[in-house]
Design a protein around this motif. Structure first.
Motif, PDB file in Angstrom:
ATOM      1  N   ILE A  32      11.374  60.449  33.632  1.00 38.83           N
ATOM      2  CA  ILE A  32      10.821  60.396  34.897  1.00 38.83           C
ATOM      3  C   ILE A  32      11.077  59.212  36.030  1.00 38.83           C
ATOM      4  O   ILE A  32      10.923  58.281  35.469  1.00 38.83           O
ATOM      5  CB  ILE A  32       8.999  60.757  34.884  1.00 38.83           C
ATOM      6  CG1 ILE A  32       8.604  61.675  34.229  1.00 38.83           C
ATOM      7  CG2 ILE A  32       8.350  60.459  36.328  1.00 38.83           C
ATOM      8  CD1 ILE A  32       7.195  61.811  33.964  1.00 38.83           C
ATOM      9  N   TRP A  33      11.590  59.791  37.387  1.00 37.46           N
ATOM     10  CA  TRP A  33      11.647  58.803  38.141  1.00 37.46           C
ATOM     11  C   TRP A  33      10.610  59.169  39.433  1.00 37.46           C
ATOM     12  O   TRP A  33      10.401  59.888  39.814  1.00 37.46           O
ATOM     13  CB  TRP A  33      13.050  59.392  38.904  1.00 37.46           C
ATOM     14  CG  TRP A  33      14.238  59.288  38.154  1.00 37.46           C
ATOM     15  CD1 TRP A  33      14.828  60.024  37.022  1.00 37.46           C
ATOM     16  CD2 TRP A  33      15.066  58.035  37.867  1.00 37.46           C
ATOM     17  NE1 TRP A  33      15.939  59.554  36.419  1.00 37.46           N
ATOM     18  CE2 TRP A  33      16.041  58.502  36.934  1.00 37.46           C
ATOM     19  CE3 TRP A  33      15.215  56.827  38.351  1.00 37.46           C
ATOM     20  CZ2 TRP A  33      17.045  57.506  36.359  1.00 37.46           C
ATOM     21  CZ3 TRP A  33      16.105  55.746  37.984  1.00 37.46           C
ATOM     22  CH2 TRP A  33      17.094  56.167  37.081  1.00 37.46           C
ATOM     23  N   LEU A  34       9.892  57.883  39.470  1.00 33.21           N
ATOM     24  CA  LEU A  34       8.810  57.943  40.620  1.00 33.21           C
ATOM     25  C   LEU A  34       9.370  57.284  41.669  1.00 33.21           C
ATOM     26  O   LEU A  34      10.045  56.230  41.702  1.00 33.21           O
ATOM     27  CB  LEU A  34       7.524  57.211  39.918  1.00 33.21           C
ATOM     28  CG  LEU A  34       6.965  57.418  38.757  1.00 33.21           C
ATOM     29  CD1 LEU A  34       5.705  56.699  38.250  1.00 33.21           C
ATOM     30  CD2 LEU A  34       6.269  58.986  38.741  1.00 33.21           C
ATOM     31  N   ILE A  35       9.188  58.000  42.756  1.00 31.22           N
ATOM     32  CA  ILE A  35       9.820  57.419  44.170  1.00 31.22           C
ATOM     33  C   ILE A  35       8.732  57.278  45.147  1.00 31.22           C
ATOM     34  O   ILE A  35       8.204  58.159  45.405  1.00 31.22           O
ATOM     35  CB  ILE A  35      11.110  58.134  44.555  1.00 31.22           C
ATOM     36  CG1 ILE A  35      11.657  57.448  45.726  1.00 31.22           C
ATOM     37  CG2 ILE A  35      11.045  59.619  44.878  1.00 31.22           C
ATOM     38  CD1 ILE A  35      13.294  57.884  45.902  1.00 31.22           C
ATOM     39  N   HIS A  36       8.827  56.035  45.791  1.00 32.25           N
ATOM     40  CA  HIS A  36       7.993  56.185  47.049  1.00 32.25           C
ATOM     41  C   HIS A  36       9.012  55.699  47.996  1.00 32.25           C
ATOM     42  O   HIS A  36       9.622  54.701  48.180  1.00 32.25           O
ATOM     43  CB  HIS A  36       6.618  55.008  46.958  1.00 32.25           C
ATOM     44  CG  HIS A  36       5.967  54.812  48.258  1.00 32.25           C
ATOM     45  ND1 HIS A  36       5.192  55.755  48.519  1.00 32.25           N
ATOM     46  CD2 HIS A  36       5.761  53.935  48.974  1.00 32.25           C
ATOM     47  CE1 HIS A  36       4.738  55.295  49.689  1.00 32.25           C
ATOM     48  NE2 HIS A  36       5.224  54.211  49.803  1.00 32.25           N
ATOM     49  N   ILE A  37       8.532  56.523  49.041  1.00 27.66           N
ATOM     50  CA  ILE A  37       9.660  56.050  50.377  1.00 27.66           C
ATOM     51  C   ILE A  37       8.966  55.101  51.476  1.00 27.66           C
ATOM     52  O   ILE A  37       7.830  55.847  51.836  1.00 27.66           O
ATOM     53  CB  ILE A  37      10.141  57.448  51.063  1.00 27.66           C
ATOM     54  CG1 ILE A  37      10.827  58.360  49.908  1.00 27.66           C
ATOM     55  CG2 ILE A  37      11.095  56.980  52.080  1.00 27.66           C
ATOM     56  CD1 ILE A  37      11.828  57.820  49.214  1.00 27.66           C
ATOM     57  N   ALA A  38       9.218  53.919  51.410  1.00 28.41           N
ATOM     58  CA  ALA A  38       8.560  53.144  52.504  1.00 28.41           C
ATOM     59  C   ALA A  38       9.221  53.434  53.738  1.00 28.41           C
ATOM     60  O   ALA A  38      10.456  53.719  53.811  1.00 28.41           O
ATOM     61  CB  ALA A  38       8.649  51.727  52.074  1.00 28.41           C
ATOM     62  N   ALA A  39       8.419  53.033  54.796  1.00 29.16           N
ATOM     63  CA  ALA A  39       8.852  53.342  56.161  1.00 29.16           C
ATOM     64  C   ALA A  39      10.153  52.345  56.568  1.00 29.16           C
ATOM     65  O   ALA A  39      10.078  51.222  55.842  1.00 29.16           O
ATOM     66  CB  ALA A  39       7.738  53.076  57.390  1.00 29.16           C
ATOM     67  N   PRO A  40      11.103  52.773  57.017  1.00 29.24           N
ATOM     68  CA  PRO A  40      12.125  51.842  57.335  1.00 29.24           C
ATOM     69  C   PRO A  40      11.982  50.546  58.197  1.00 29.24           C
ATOM     70  O   PRO A  40      10.770  50.794  58.893  1.00 29.24           O
ATOM     71  CB  PRO A  40      13.175  52.867  58.108  1.00 29.24           C
ATOM     72  CG  PRO A  40      12.468  54.023  58.678  1.00 29.24           C
ATOM     73  CD  PRO A  40      11.222  54.093  57.925  1.00 29.24           C
ATOM     74  N   GLU A  41      12.591  49.722  58.293  1.00 28.22           N
ATOM     75  CA  GLU A  41      12.437  48.521  59.139  1.00 28.22           C
ATOM     76  C   GLU A  41      12.369  49.034  60.587  1.00 28.22           C
ATOM     77  O   GLU A  41      13.175  49.853  61.002  1.00 28.22           O
ATOM     78  CB  GLU A  41      13.388  47.695  58.989  1.00 28.22           C
ATOM     79  CG  GLU A  41      13.441  46.757  57.670  1.00 28.22           C
ATOM     80  CD  GLU A  41      12.106  45.930  57.473  1.00 28.22           C
ATOM     81  OE1 GLU A  41      11.593  45.234  58.258  1.00 28.22           O
ATOM     82  OE2 GLU A  41      11.676  45.849  56.321  1.00 28.22           O
ATOM     83  N   PRO A  42      11.594  48.516  61.474  1.00 28.87           N
ATOM     84  CA  PRO A  42      11.520  48.912  62.920  1.00 28.87           C
ATOM     85  C   PRO A  42      12.573  48.451  63.620  1.00 28.87           C
ATOM     86  O   PRO A  42      13.162  47.204  62.974  1.00 28.87           O
ATOM     87  CB  PRO A  42      10.159  48.445  63.483  1.00 28.87           C
ATOM     88  CG  PRO A  42       9.959  47.256  62.401  1.00 28.87           C
ATOM     89  CD  PRO A  42      10.448  47.508  60.909  1.00 28.87           C
ATOM     90  N   LEU A  88      10.852  53.512  41.653  1.00 29.59           N
ATOM     91  CA  LEU A  88      11.760  53.156  42.630  1.00 29.59           C
ATOM     92  C   LEU A  88      11.062  53.175  44.072  1.00 29.59           C
ATOM     93  O   LEU A  88      10.069  54.196  44.447  1.00 29.59           O
ATOM     94  CB  LEU A  88      12.703  54.415  43.019  1.00 29.59           C
ATOM     95  CG  LEU A  88      13.697  54.894  41.777  1.00 29.59           C
ATOM     96  CD1 LEU A  88      14.456  56.016  42.046  1.00 29.59           C
ATOM     97  CD2 LEU A  88      14.636  53.586  41.501  1.00 29.59           C
ATOM     98  N   LEU A  89      11.112  52.015  44.688  1.00 30.37           N
ATOM     99  CA  LEU A  89      10.504  51.846  46.305  1.00 30.37           C
ATOM    100  C   LEU A  89      11.837  51.853  47.151  1.00 30.37           C
ATOM    101  O   LEU A  89      12.586  50.790  46.873  1.00 30.37           O
ATOM    102  CB  LEU A  89       9.937  50.573  46.063  1.00 30.37           C
ATOM    103  CG  LEU A  89       9.182  50.314  47.766  1.00 30.37           C
ATOM    104  CD1 LEU A  89       7.836  51.350  47.546  1.00 30.37           C
ATOM    105  CD2 LEU A  89       8.571  48.923  47.658  1.00 30.37           C
ATOM    106  N   VAL A  90      12.008  52.680  47.939  1.00 29.38           N
ATOM    107  CA  VAL A  90      13.025  52.957  48.905  1.00 29.38           C
ATOM    108  C   VAL A  90      12.712  52.923  50.283  1.00 29.38           C
ATOM    109  O   VAL A  90      11.868  53.633  50.755  1.00 29.38           O
ATOM    110  CB  VAL A  90      13.926  54.004  48.334  1.00 29.38           C
ATOM    111  CG1 VAL A  90      15.239  53.899  49.188  1.00 29.38           C
ATOM    112  CG2 VAL A  90      14.317  53.993  47.010  1.00 29.38           C
TER     113      VAL A  90
END
Length: 149
Positions: A32-42, A88-90
């Motif tokens: 299992i790959w858990l992924i959270h997509i964080a907002a890109p740098e402004p 993964l936090l991307v």
């Protein structure tokens, strides 16, 4: 089915998605790959009294650190149950980043949630799960979730 991707948003439904994934992972000996997509740098950091780029960066770094800790805790819990898991936090655009990870990680299945929404909501807002279904070349398992009023 060797690799399962579960995008998580840290809401009340996250555990339901992970539980569904863990059942499949146990049966098929999948990772299992858990992924959270964080907002890109402004692109633009506003200068206002008392705040500036350094304060904004520090605040953003604290948020990312907290999110990283949360997703890692979910992954650690799976690993304790003998389910191979990586967190993964991307930072990036949600759909594009998920599709990129599907390719690079050789994902066989995406598990995502599906909230029930009315016609008016769907008319104006397309959900992440809808976009994943449209763009995915692999199977997507939609887990029914409770709508949040």
């Amino acid at each position: 089915m060797k690799n399962i991707l579960i995008p998580v948003e840290f809401d009340t439904n996250t555990q339901k998605l992970i539980d569904t994934g863990s059942l499949l992972a146990e049966k098929f000996h999948s990772k299992i790959w858990l992924i959270h997509i964080a907002a890109p740098e402004p692109d633009f950091v506003q200068y206002t009294s008392g705040t500036g780029p350094n304060n904004e960066r520090e605040a953003r770094a604290l948020v990312l650190k907290k999110e990283r800790k949360i997703i890692q805790e979910y992954s650690d819990a799976l690993n304790k149950k003998s389910i191979d898991s990586t967190a993964l936090l991307v930072q990036g655009q949600t759909i594009e980043t998920i599709m990129e990870k599907v390719d690079t990680l050789h994902i066989d299945l995406i598990i995502t949630g599906n909230n029930k929404h009315g016609f008016i909501y769907k008319l104006f807002i397309e959900s992440v799960s809808d976009e994943i279904i449209k763009k995915s070349k692999i199977p997507v398992l939609l887990v029914p979730l409770d709508s949040i009023p």
